[in-house]
Structure formats: structure tokens, C-alpha cells
Design an enzyme around this catalytic site. Structure first.
Site, PDB file in Angstrom:
ATOM      1  N   SER A   4       0.845  -1.206   0.000  1.00  0.00           N
ATOM      2  CA  SER A   4       0.000   0.000   0.000  1.00  0.00           C
ATOM      3  C   SER A   4       0.871   1.243   0.000  1.00  0.00           C
ATOM      4  CB  SER A   4      -0.878   0.010   1.254  1.00  0.00           C
ATOM      5  OG  SER A   4      -1.597   1.226   1.339  1.00  0.00           O
ATOM      6  N   TYR A  45      -1.834  -1.147  10.416  1.00  0.00           N
ATOM      7  CA  TYR A  45      -1.935  -1.288   8.960  1.00  0.00           C
ATOM      8  C   TYR A  45      -0.687  -0.720   8.286  1.00  0.00           C
ATOM      9  CZ  TYR A  45      -3.743  -0.999   4.201  1.00  0.00           C
ATOM     10  OH  TYR A  45      -3.909  -1.151   2.844  1.00  0.00           O
TER      11      TYR A  45
END
Ligand SMILES: NC(=O)c1ccc[n+]([C@@H]2O[C@H](COP(=O)([O-])OP(=O)(O)OC[C@H]3O[C@@H](n4cnc5c(N)ncnc54)[C@H](OP(=O)(O)O)[C@@H]3O)[C@@H](O)[C@H]2O)c1
Length: 269
Positions: free
Chosen positions: A144, A157
Site C-alpha cells: 500500500s 496497517y
């Protein structure tokens, strides 16, 4: 440096194939003629996917219903793919949480680490010896843009995606010339359908519809990038902007800005 051609014995594996980017990767691989192993927890969605792509493209699809955050369950899939001819592995399954870690469920945070980071490591190590022996293969990891930054209110995350990003790009360097391609997919916002208003997060509300990149474009671009053995693929303008900002701005400046934004996200989602 192209990818192995599809053949009846080999399989392309996609984790998190029951929805979103993973489903689009599975469909795109099937369209390119690859027989599949698709993995996720929602077996009904995987069965529907399998039926659709078998009808449309005539490929074989094996469904594995598995919780990849569970070490034992994951071990069964790892053992299976270590012993089979896996041409392509798409390590894509992932989850995210928003808010201060101290306020979140510790068990779910741990599961996030297992899924987003440890499972990526385990499954990659499972297929790597076979790919190296055959001197051909492709490994795509969905990291990401968040993995380039320190992000308060998205700490687990961001940290797990930092692992995914760095592991993948490091492996890309190690395997240069081996015949095994390794590419990081590091997206910003990706979606195909606009969620109903009551289900929209602050990101859905803030990012104009025209700037979202679709799952299908992301999947196609990722597999093209993998075939060219690109180190990193970042779809879309927002993703590219976030990627640059995350990599080149000092964290002392970017972290408070990102933290304030994700704080709202935690409160609003
Ligand atoms: N969409 C974005 O804007 C964006 C941006 C950057 C990065 N990403 C990354 O892209 C990847 C795919 O996300 P997405 O946006 O396509 O989200 P999604 O539609 O929610 O897909 C997530 C997939 O992961 C699977 N999954 C979740 N927990 C699992 C578990 N414990 N075991 C096995 N499979 C599990 C889900 O299947 P089940 O629920 O059926 O298990 C689903 O197929 C993730 O790694 C995410 O971090 C997405």
C-alpha cells in the site's frame, strides 16, 4: 522476463480473491488462461467466482476456504502450494483498522499482523524454492501507499504494509536474473463500486469519484507490471502522489498530517 505461460499442470494462486482487487486479479488471470487456486474465508463468493470464470474462460479453479490469519490453517495452504507447480502467487488478502491502537481490539490487531505481513512471508517462502528450481515464476504482493509512511491512527496497517512493501522490493532485487519476477502493488484508493451513502467512509466522501482507480484497471496494470518485472506498480494519480509524498517527505512533517486525517477516518468509519 515474461511470466510462465499457462499450462494444465500449473496454478496461479490469488489470496483475498472473494472481493475487490483480489477478485479482479483472479478474473484477469483467468482471462489470460491461467488455472487458479483462489483463497479467502467466504467460500460462497469464491464458488461464484469459480463458476463465472470457468464458464467464461474455460479455466480450472480450485477453491480454498481458509483464514489466513490463523497459523495452522495457513500452514495447510503453505504446505500444499510448496508441493505444487505454482506459476504465479498474488499475495493480496489484507485488512485495515483505523483509530488509536490502544482503543482497538488487540486480537484483531494481531490478526492483522498475521494476515498482512506474516502470511505474505509464509506463502512467498512456500512457493519460492519451486519457482527458483523451474527458473520461472511471478510473485505479486499487494502492499500500500500507506506502507511508505508513519500513520498515527492507522499504525498496525501502515506497519504491516511497510513490511509488505520493503520485503517485496528487497526480494525483487535478490531475484534479479533468476527468472522469478517480483512486483509490489502499492495502491492509493481503489474501488469499483461507489458504496451506499450510509456505508461511505470519509475517504469515500473526500476523494472525488473520478480519481478512484477501479479494481479491474489495478489488476490489469499489476499483472502487466509483473510480466515486465517492475519493482513497484502504483495505479492512479492519487496513489502516485501519496507514494511520492510518503517516500520523500520527512516523517516529522507527514506523520502529524496523516495522523489527523486518519483520526477523522477512525471516528467516521
Ligand atoms: N482498496 C484500496 O483502496 C486499497 C489501497 C491500498 C491497499 N489495498 C490492499 O489491497 C488488498 C485488497 O484489498 P481490497 O481493497 O480489495 O479489499 P477487500 O475487498 O476487503 O478484499 C480483502 C480480501 O482479503 C480477504 N481476507 C480478509 N481477511 C482474510 C483472512 N483472515 N483470511 C483470508 N482472506 C482474508 C477477504 O476475503 P474474506 O473476507 O472472504 O476472507 C477479501 O477477499 C489488501 O491487502 C489491502 O490492504 C487496498
Amino acid at each position: 522476463m515474461s511470466l510462465p505461460s499457462p499450462d494444465p499442470q500449473s496454478r496461479a494462486v490469488v489470496t483475498g480473491a472473494s472481493s475487490g482487487i483480489g477478485r479482479a486479479l483472479a478474473v484477469e488471470l483467468a482471462a489470460r488462461g491461467y488455472n487458479l487456486i483462489v483463497a479467502a474465508r467466504r467460500g460462497d463468493l469464491l464458488d461464484t467466482l469459480a463458476g463465472e470464470v470457468t464458464d467464461r474462460y474455460g479455466v480450472q479453479v480450485e477453491v480454498r476456504v481458509v483464514d489466513l490469519s490463523d497459523r495452522e490453517a495457513r500452514g495447510e495452504l503453505s504446505d500444499e502450494i510448496a508441493g505444487r507447480n505454482i506459476s504465479i502467487l498474488c499475495n493480496n488478502a489484507g485488512i485495515a483498522t483505523f483509530g488509536a491502537v490502544a482503543d482497538l481490539d488487540p486480537a484483531y490487531e494481531r490478526a492483522q499482523v498475521e494476515l498482512n505481513a506474516v502470511a505474505v512471508h509464509d506463502l512467498t517462502l512456500a512457493v519460492l524454492p519451486g519457482m527458483l528450481e523451474r527458473a520461472t515464476g511471478g510473485i505479486l504482493v499487494t502492499g500500500s501507499a500507506a506502507g511508505n509512511m508513519a500513520i498515527p491512527n492507522n499504525a498496525t496497517y501502515a506497519a504491516t504494509k511497510a513490511f509488505a512493501n520493503t520485503f517485496t522490493e528487497s526480494l525483487h532485487g535478490e531475484l534479479r536474473g533468476s527468472g522469478v519476477n517480483v512486483t509490489l502493488l502499492a495502491p492509493g484508493p481503489v474501488r469499483t463500486e461507489v458504496p451506499p451513502v450510509q456505508e461511505q467512509s470519509i475517504v469515500d466522501r473526500l476523494v472525488p469519484d473520478a480519481l478512484w482507480i477501479s479494481n479491474e484497471i489495478t489488476a490489469r496494470g499489476s499483472l502487466d507490471a509483473l510480466a515486465k518485472n517492475r519493482m513497484r506498480y502504483v495505479p492512479g494519480l492519487i496513489g502516485k502522489g501519496l507514494s511520492l509524498a510518503g517516500q520523500f517527505s520527512p516523517r516529522s512533517i507527514s506523520a502529524p498530517i496523516a495522523g489527523a486525517f486518519y483520526g477523522k477516518l477512525g471516528a467516521g468509519s
